[in-house]
Design a protein around this motif. Structure first.
Motif, PDB file in Angstrom:
ATOM      1  N   LYS A  23     -20.813  12.128  -3.572  1.00 51.42           N
ATOM      2  CA  LYS A  23     -19.946  11.576  -4.610  1.00 51.42           C
ATOM      3  C   LYS A  23     -18.466  11.854  -4.342  1.00 51.42           C
ATOM      4  O   LYS A  23     -17.642  10.946  -4.340  1.00 51.42           O
ATOM      5  CB  LYS A  23     -20.354  12.150  -5.971  1.00 51.42           C
ATOM      6  CG  LYS A  23     -19.554  11.627  -7.116  1.00 51.42           C
ATOM      7  CD  LYS A  23     -20.004  12.245  -8.423  1.00 51.42           C
ATOM      8  CE  LYS A  23     -19.092  11.787  -9.536  1.00 51.42           C
ATOM      9  NZ  LYS A  23     -19.385  12.426 -10.797  1.00 51.42           N
ATOM     10  N   GLU A  24     -18.129  13.114  -4.121  1.00 47.08           N
ATOM     11  CA  GLU A  24     -16.717  13.483  -3.949  1.00 47.08           C
ATOM     12  C   GLU A  24     -16.118  12.867  -2.688  1.00 47.08           C
ATOM     13  O   GLU A  24     -14.984  12.403  -2.688  1.00 47.08           O
ATOM     14  CB  GLU A  24     -16.551  15.010  -3.911  1.00 47.08           C
ATOM     15  CG  GLU A  24     -16.882  15.707  -5.215  1.00 47.08           C
ATOM     16  CD  GLU A  24     -18.384  15.924  -5.424  1.00 47.08           C
ATOM     17  OE1 GLU A  24     -19.171  15.798  -4.450  1.00 47.08           O
ATOM     18  OE2 GLU A  24     -18.775  16.208  -6.573  1.00 47.08           O
ATOM     19  N   THR A  25     -16.908  12.863  -1.626  1.00 49.63           N
ATOM     20  CA  THR A  25     -16.427  12.275  -0.367  1.00 49.63           C
ATOM     21  C   THR A  25     -16.213  10.782  -0.541  1.00 49.63           C
ATOM     22  O   THR A  25     -15.214  10.240  -0.062  1.00 49.63           O
ATOM     23  CB  THR A  25     -17.431  12.554   0.776  1.00 49.63           C
ATOM     24  OG1 THR A  25     -17.654  13.960   0.858  1.00 49.63           O
ATOM     25  CG2 THR A  25     -16.916  12.035   2.094  1.00 49.63           C
ATOM     26  N   ALA A  26     -17.133  10.110  -1.222  1.00 44.23           N
ATOM     27  CA  ALA A  26     -16.992   8.672  -1.470  1.00 44.23           C
ATOM     28  C   ALA A  26     -15.748   8.388  -2.306  1.00 44.23           C
ATOM     29  O   ALA A  26     -15.025   7.422  -2.049  1.00 44.23           O
ATOM     30  CB  ALA A  26     -18.235   8.131  -2.160  1.00 44.23           C
ATOM     31  N   GLU A  27     -15.483   9.238  -3.290  1.00 40.73           N
ATOM     32  CA  GLU A  27     -14.273   9.069  -4.108  1.00 40.73           C
ATOM     33  C   GLU A  27     -13.015   9.224  -3.249  1.00 40.73           C
ATOM     34  O   GLU A  27     -12.072   8.435  -3.362  1.00 40.73           O
ATOM     35  CB  GLU A  27     -14.253  10.096  -5.242  1.00 40.73           C
ATOM     36  CG  GLU A  27     -15.281   9.826  -6.311  1.00 40.73           C
ATOM     37  CD  GLU A  27     -15.416  10.965  -7.315  1.00 40.73           C
ATOM     38  OE1 GLU A  27     -14.826  12.050  -7.117  1.00 40.73           O
ATOM     39  OE2 GLU A  27     -16.140  10.762  -8.317  1.00 40.73           O
ATOM     40  N   ASP A  28     -13.016  10.248  -2.389  1.00 38.31           N
ATOM     41  CA  ASP A  28     -11.861  10.479  -1.508  1.00 38.31           C
ATOM     42  C   ASP A  28     -11.640   9.306  -0.561  1.00 38.31           C
ATOM     43  O   ASP A  28     -10.508   8.856  -0.369  1.00 38.31           O
ATOM     44  CB  ASP A  28     -12.042  11.762  -0.695  1.00 38.31           C
ATOM     45  CG  ASP A  28     -11.988  13.012  -1.548  1.00 38.31           C
ATOM     46  OD1 ASP A  28     -11.521  12.938  -2.713  1.00 38.31           O
ATOM     47  OD2 ASP A  28     -12.430  14.078  -1.057  1.00 38.31           O
ATOM     48  N   ILE A  29     -12.712   8.820   0.019  1.00 38.53           N
ATOM     49  CA  ILE A  29     -12.590   7.704   0.963  1.00 38.53           C
ATOM     50  C   ILE A  29     -12.123   6.448   0.241  1.00 38.53           C
ATOM     51  O   ILE A  29     -11.298   5.691   0.768  1.00 38.53           O
ATOM     52  CB  ILE A  29     -13.930   7.464   1.697  1.00 38.53           C
ATOM     53  CG1 ILE A  29     -14.229   8.641   2.624  1.00 38.53           C
ATOM     54  CG2 ILE A  29     -13.888   6.153   2.481  1.00 38.53           C
ATOM     55  CD1 ILE A  29     -15.606   8.594   3.258  1.00 38.53           C
ATOM     56  N   THR A  30     -12.628   6.229  -0.961  1.00 45.52           N
ATOM     57  CA  THR A  30     -12.197   5.058  -1.741  1.00 45.52           C
ATOM     58  C   THR A  30     -10.706   5.132  -2.037  1.00 45.52           C
ATOM     59  O   THR A  30      -9.978   4.144  -1.869  1.00 45.52           O
ATOM     60  CB  THR A  30     -13.002   4.964  -3.049  1.00 45.52           C
ATOM     61  OG1 THR A  30     -14.397   4.891  -2.732  1.00 45.52           O
ATOM     62  CG2 THR A  30     -12.601   3.737  -3.858  1.00 45.52           C
ATOM     63  N   GLN A  31     -10.233   6.289  -2.452  1.00 44.89           N
ATOM     64  CA  GLN A  31      -8.801   6.443  -2.720  1.00 44.89           C
ATOM     65  C   GLN A  31      -7.980   6.221  -1.450  1.00 44.89           C
ATOM     66  O   GLN A  31      -6.962   5.528  -1.476  1.00 44.89           O
ATOM     67  CB  GLN A  31      -8.522   7.831  -3.295  1.00 44.89           C
ATOM     68  CG  GLN A  31      -9.027   8.002  -4.692  1.00 44.89           C
ATOM     69  CD  GLN A  31      -8.832   9.418  -5.226  1.00 44.89           C
ATOM     70  OE1 GLN A  31      -8.348  10.294  -4.534  1.00 44.89           O
ATOM     71  NE2 GLN A  31      -9.228   9.624  -6.471  1.00 44.89           N
ATOM     72  N   GLU A  32      -8.441   6.795  -0.359  1.00 47.68           N
ATOM     73  CA  GLU A  32      -7.736   6.629   0.919  1.00 47.68           C
ATOM     74  C   GLU A  32      -7.736   5.161   1.353  1.00 47.68           C
ATOM     75  O   GLU A  32      -6.748   4.676   1.893  1.00 47.68           O
ATOM     76  CB  GLU A  32      -8.379   7.507   1.998  1.00 47.68           C
ATOM     77  CG  GLU A  32      -7.683   7.448   3.335  1.00 47.68           C
ATOM     78  CD  GLU A  32      -6.262   8.010   3.318  1.00 47.68           C
ATOM     79  OE1 GLU A  32      -5.462   7.611   4.200  1.00 47.68           O
ATOM     80  OE2 GLU A  32      -5.935   8.850   2.447  1.00 47.68           O
ATOM     81  N   THR A  33      -8.828   4.472   1.090  1.00 50.01           N
ATOM     82  CA  THR A  33      -8.915   3.046   1.420  1.00 50.01           C
ATOM     83  C   THR A  33      -7.816   2.266   0.709  1.00 50.01           C
ATOM     84  O   THR A  33      -7.102   1.475   1.324  1.00 50.01           O
ATOM     85  CB  THR A  33     -10.296   2.480   1.025  1.00 50.01           C
ATOM     86  OG1 THR A  33     -11.297   3.141   1.792  1.00 50.01           O
ATOM     87  CG2 THR A  33     -10.373   0.985   1.256  1.00 50.01           C
ATOM     88  N   PHE A  34      -7.662   2.506  -0.577  1.00 51.81           N
ATOM     89  CA  PHE A  34      -6.660   1.761  -1.335  1.00 51.81           C
ATOM     90  C   PHE A  34      -5.235   2.191  -0.977  1.00 51.81           C
ATOM     91  O   PHE A  34      -4.328   1.366  -0.969  1.00 51.81           O
ATOM     92  CB  PHE A  34      -6.933   1.849  -2.842  1.00 51.81           C
ATOM     93  CG  PHE A  34      -7.970   0.855  -3.275  1.00 51.81           C
ATOM     94  CD1 PHE A  34      -7.611  -0.402  -3.709  1.00 51.81           C
ATOM     95  CD2 PHE A  34      -9.320   1.172  -3.210  1.00 51.81           C
ATOM     96  CE1 PHE A  34      -8.566  -1.342  -4.084  1.00 51.81           C
ATOM     97  CE2 PHE A  34     -10.285   0.246  -3.564  1.00 51.81           C
ATOM     98  CZ  PHE A  34      -9.910  -1.013  -4.005  1.00 51.81           C
ATOM     99  N   LEU A  35      -5.056   3.459  -0.675  1.00 50.96           N
ATOM    100  CA  LEU A  35      -3.725   3.902  -0.227  1.00 50.96           C
ATOM    101  C   LEU A  35      -3.334   3.180   1.058  1.00 50.96           C
ATOM    102  O   LEU A  35      -2.208   2.668   1.184  1.00 50.96           O
ATOM    103  CB  LEU A  35      -3.700   5.414  -0.013  1.00 50.96           C
ATOM    104  CG  LEU A  35      -3.723   6.268  -1.271  1.00 50.96           C
ATOM    105  CD1 LEU A  35      -3.887   7.747  -0.911  1.00 50.96           C
ATOM    106  CD2 LEU A  35      -2.457   6.056  -2.084  1.00 50.96           C
ATOM    107  N   ARG A  36      -4.243   3.129   2.004  1.00 50.86           N
ATOM    108  CA  ARG A  36      -3.960   2.441   3.270  1.00 50.86           C
ATOM    109  C   ARG A  36      -3.789   0.948   3.060  1.00 50.86           C
ATOM    110  O   ARG A  36      -2.974   0.308   3.728  1.00 50.86           O
ATOM    111  CB  ARG A  36      -5.059   2.718   4.292  1.00 50.86           C
ATOM    112  CG  ARG A  36      -5.047   4.150   4.764  1.00 50.86           C
ATOM    113  CD  ARG A  36      -6.023   4.379   5.878  1.00 50.86           C
ATOM    114  NE  ARG A  36      -6.056   5.793   6.241  1.00 50.86           N
ATOM    115  CZ  ARG A  36      -6.666   6.258   7.299  1.00 50.86           C
ATOM    116  NH1 ARG A  36      -7.304   5.441   8.117  1.00 50.86           N
ATOM    117  NH2 ARG A  36      -6.660   7.547   7.551  1.00 50.86           N
ATOM    118  N   PHE A  37      -4.563   0.392   2.146  1.00 52.40           N
ATOM    119  CA  PHE A  37      -4.457  -1.036   1.837  1.00 52.40           C
ATOM    120  C   PHE A  37      -3.057  -1.370   1.325  1.00 52.40           C
ATOM    121  O   PHE A  37      -2.441  -2.334   1.767  1.00 52.40           O
ATOM    122  CB  PHE A  37      -5.514  -1.410   0.797  1.00 52.40           C
ATOM    123  CG  PHE A  37      -5.450  -2.835   0.329  1.00 52.40           C
ATOM    124  CD1 PHE A  37      -5.916  -3.856   1.126  1.00 52.40           C
ATOM    125  CD2 PHE A  37      -4.932  -3.140  -0.916  1.00 52.40           C
ATOM    126  CE1 PHE A  37      -5.878  -5.178   0.700  1.00 52.40           C
ATOM    127  CE2 PHE A  37      -4.880  -4.441  -1.361  1.00 52.40           C
ATOM    128  CZ  PHE A  37      -5.352  -5.467  -0.545  1.00 52.40           C
TER     129      PHE A  37
END
Length: 151
Positions: A23-37
């Motif tokens: 869960k936490e890793t998926a949340e971190d990756i999702t946030q990083e995805t949108f930051l990079r986007f």
């Protein structure tokens, strides 16, 4: 092209969770995805925003997998108080017996409702090939569920 960011955020999170099982890793990756986007704004108005989001998320999940090099089985998402717990377990078991590609295609198409054209570009194959692969994945899933006398 306008995309609903809140809806896409949830879908990208589910995609990441499917890939990393934490869960936490998926949340971190999702946030990083949108930051990079948002850092690379040249894709936002090109009509390729969804494809770009999934490409970023996929690459970040691969990076995370390389860091972890282990698979974590997560029982959190099975609702033990649900009347259809056996159904959930049967579907999870059947899905676990499919290839990673088949599971990913089913998630993208039926859970996240990603258009065939986006999946086609994401995988670098024709739309016809995507339809064929998804049909085969569904057939495989039905076969696995049938072996369990589920359907």
């Amino acid at each position: 092209m306008f995309i609903d960011l809140e809806e896409q955020y949830d879908k990208i999170y589910h995609y990441c969770y499917f890939k990393v099982h934490q869960k936490e890793t998926a949340e971190d990756i999702t946030q990083e995805t949108f930051l990079r986007f948002f850092e690379s704004s040249n894709y936002i108005n090109t009509g390729k925003a969804i494809q770009y989001l999934y490409t970023i998320a996929r690459n970040l999940c691969i990076d995370e997998y390389r860091k972890q090099k282990k698979e974590v089985l997560d029982y959190e998402t099975v609702d033990i108080y649900s009347e259809d717990m056996i159904t959930q377990i049967s579907v999870r078991l059947a899905l676990s017996q499919l290839s990673e590609t088949d599971r990913e295609l089913l998630l993208l198409r039926y859970v996240n409702e990603v258009p065939i054209s986006v999946i086609s570009k994401l995988y670098g194959i024709s739309r016809f090939a995507v339809y064929r692969k998804i049909s085969q994945a569904v057939k495989n899933l039905k076969g696995k569920l049938g072996k369990e006398d589920f359907i």
